[in-house]
Design an enzyme around this catalytic site. Sequence first.
Site, PDB file in Angstrom:
ATOM      1  N   GLY A 106      36.474  34.543  37.653  1.00  0.00           N
ATOM      2  CA  GLY A 106      35.678  35.196  36.618  1.00  0.00           C
ATOM      3  C   GLY A 106      35.431  36.660  36.994  1.00  0.00           C
ATOM      4  CB  SER A 113      41.105  35.153  39.947  1.00  0.00           C
ATOM      5  OG  SER A 113      41.178  36.040  38.886  1.00  0.00           O
ATOM      6  CD1 TRP A 114      34.213  35.861  41.103  1.00  0.00           C
ATOM      7  CD2 TRP A 114      34.382  38.095  41.169  1.00  0.00           C
ATOM      8  NE1 TRP A 114      33.052  36.358  41.667  1.00  0.00           N
ATOM      9  CE2 TRP A 114      33.135  37.719  41.718  1.00  0.00           C
ATOM     10  CE3 TRP A 114      34.733  39.453  41.110  1.00  0.00           C
ATOM     11  CZ2 TRP A 114      32.219  38.658  42.203  1.00  0.00           C
ATOM     12  CZ3 TRP A 114      33.824  40.386  41.591  1.00  0.00           C
ATOM     13  CH2 TRP A 114      32.586  39.984  42.130  1.00  0.00           C
ATOM     14  CG  ASP A 124      48.171  37.128  38.227  1.00  0.00           C
ATOM     15  OD1 ASP A 124      47.604  37.507  37.187  1.00  0.00           O
ATOM     16  OD2 ASP A 124      47.562  36.578  39.164  1.00  0.00           O
ATOM     17  CG  HIS A 160      45.472  34.890  36.886  1.00  0.00           C
ATOM     18  ND1 HIS A 160      45.325  35.692  38.002  1.00  0.00           N
ATOM     19  CD2 HIS A 160      44.221  34.492  36.558  1.00  0.00           C
ATOM     20  CE1 HIS A 160      44.032  35.777  38.310  1.00  0.00           C
ATOM     21  NE2 HIS A 160      43.348  35.055  37.459  1.00  0.00           N
TER      22      HIS A 160
HETATM   23  N1  STX Z   1      39.045  37.905  35.733  1.00  0.00           N
HETATM   24  C1  STX Z   1      39.688  37.551  36.916  1.00  0.00           C
HETATM   25  C2  STX Z   1      39.424  36.132  37.253  1.00  0.00           C
HETATM   26  O1  STX Z   1      38.746  35.818  38.182  1.00  0.00           O
HETATM   27  C3  STX Z   1      39.323  39.201  35.234  1.00  0.00           C
HETATM   28  C4  STX Z   1      40.000  35.179  36.365  1.00  0.00           C
HETATM   29  N2  STX Z   1      40.956  35.421  35.548  1.00  0.00           N
HETATM   30  N3  STX Z   1      41.203  34.299  34.841  1.00  0.00           N
HETATM   31  C5  STX Z   1      40.389  33.413  35.273  1.00  0.00           C
HETATM   32  O2  STX Z   1      39.620  33.923  36.223  1.00  0.00           O
HETATM   33  C6  STX Z   1      40.290  32.063  34.709  1.00  0.00           C
HETATM   34  C7  STX Z   1      41.665  31.450  34.598  1.00  0.00           C
HETATM   35  C8  STX Z   1      39.420  31.219  35.613  1.00  0.00           C
HETATM   36  C9  STX Z   1      39.649  32.202  33.335  1.00  0.00           C
END
Ligand code: STX
Length: 331
Positions: A52, A119-120, A273, A301
């Site tokens: 997120g 990701s985050w 990604d 991603h």
């Molecule tokens: N958000 C980066 C991130 O953490 C900009 C993220 N991107 N997609 C996701 O998390 C989900 C697939 C969990 C929605």
Amino acid sequence: MEHLTPKPQADSLYPKIEPYEYGWLDVSPVHQVYWEQCGNPNGIPVIFLHGGPGAGAGPMHRRFFDPSFYRIIIFDQRGAGRSRPLGETRENTTPLLIEDMERLRRQFGVERWLVFGGSWGSTLAIAYAETHPERCLGLILRGIFLCRPSEIEWFLYGLRAIFPEAWRRFAHFIPANERNDLLRAYHARLMDPDPAVHLPAARLWGSYEGACSTLLPNPDTVAHFSSDPVALGLARIEAHYFTHNIFLPDNSLLDNVRRIAHIPGIIVQGRYDGVCPIVTADDLHRAWPEAEYVVVPDAGHSAFEPGIQRELVRAAQRFMHRLQRVSLAST
Ligand code: STX
């Protein structure tokens, strides 16, 4: 003919499990943070950091780790998932999330743990490790996001080059005269107390991010991230963190990467990604060449892209073998 029970693939997710313990921790006058523990209560602790920010964790995230070896600790960050209140942005910053991890670590009596985040979750893992390197047995990072202004700009505008249909739905929700600053326009709507204003904005944000998260179209991913509670947590908290440049000094994660250079690390990155383009993982790996770097040639991603899921399971297995050797050597 002999009938053999098929062995699960060595690199598929582990079977479904339930927590042996869960609860909520009061971390501030405003926030209660949901946590759960699964797997082996006497095992090597691993902490899972969701994406997120604001996406929350789920039952699938328990399944990257061998539950007979790992003590799997999962929590929903402030304002996300099962934490309360959902979507709350007050008292919600990166340094506070790092403090929450330390609170959880102390509550569970953990000295050191493996830190796993995508990701985050990779952003937060790096920020945590740079602040408390002595607490980290290792790092498994996926879909690297350093949340620099260029990456936020890419998420809001650049992705249009790859997912124009999803981007148009996302951008055209905002009137043309406000579209030059989508973050500001979305932030205003997402923070509006009226659900008739904030919910449609959250659904579109969530469905945009979901649609851009997989290499191949996946309606289930889009449905999940655009469903009301998930979308509201994700969209509000992301817009809040992006508006404030994640509450850290510019470029601090790369500038301080030498602090974590000695920690064993595995970086898993999908070549295609869209949400967190590989250029960021490449920047991280050049600054931290000691880390193992696994590029999945046919993945986007999401953690559940087939090749990404496989490499994450394998990464947790490699740490398991290595940590087993270390604990055998010390007995
Ligand atoms: N958000 C980066 C991130 O953490 C900009 C993220 N991107 N997609 C996701 O998390 C989900 C697939 C969990 C929605």
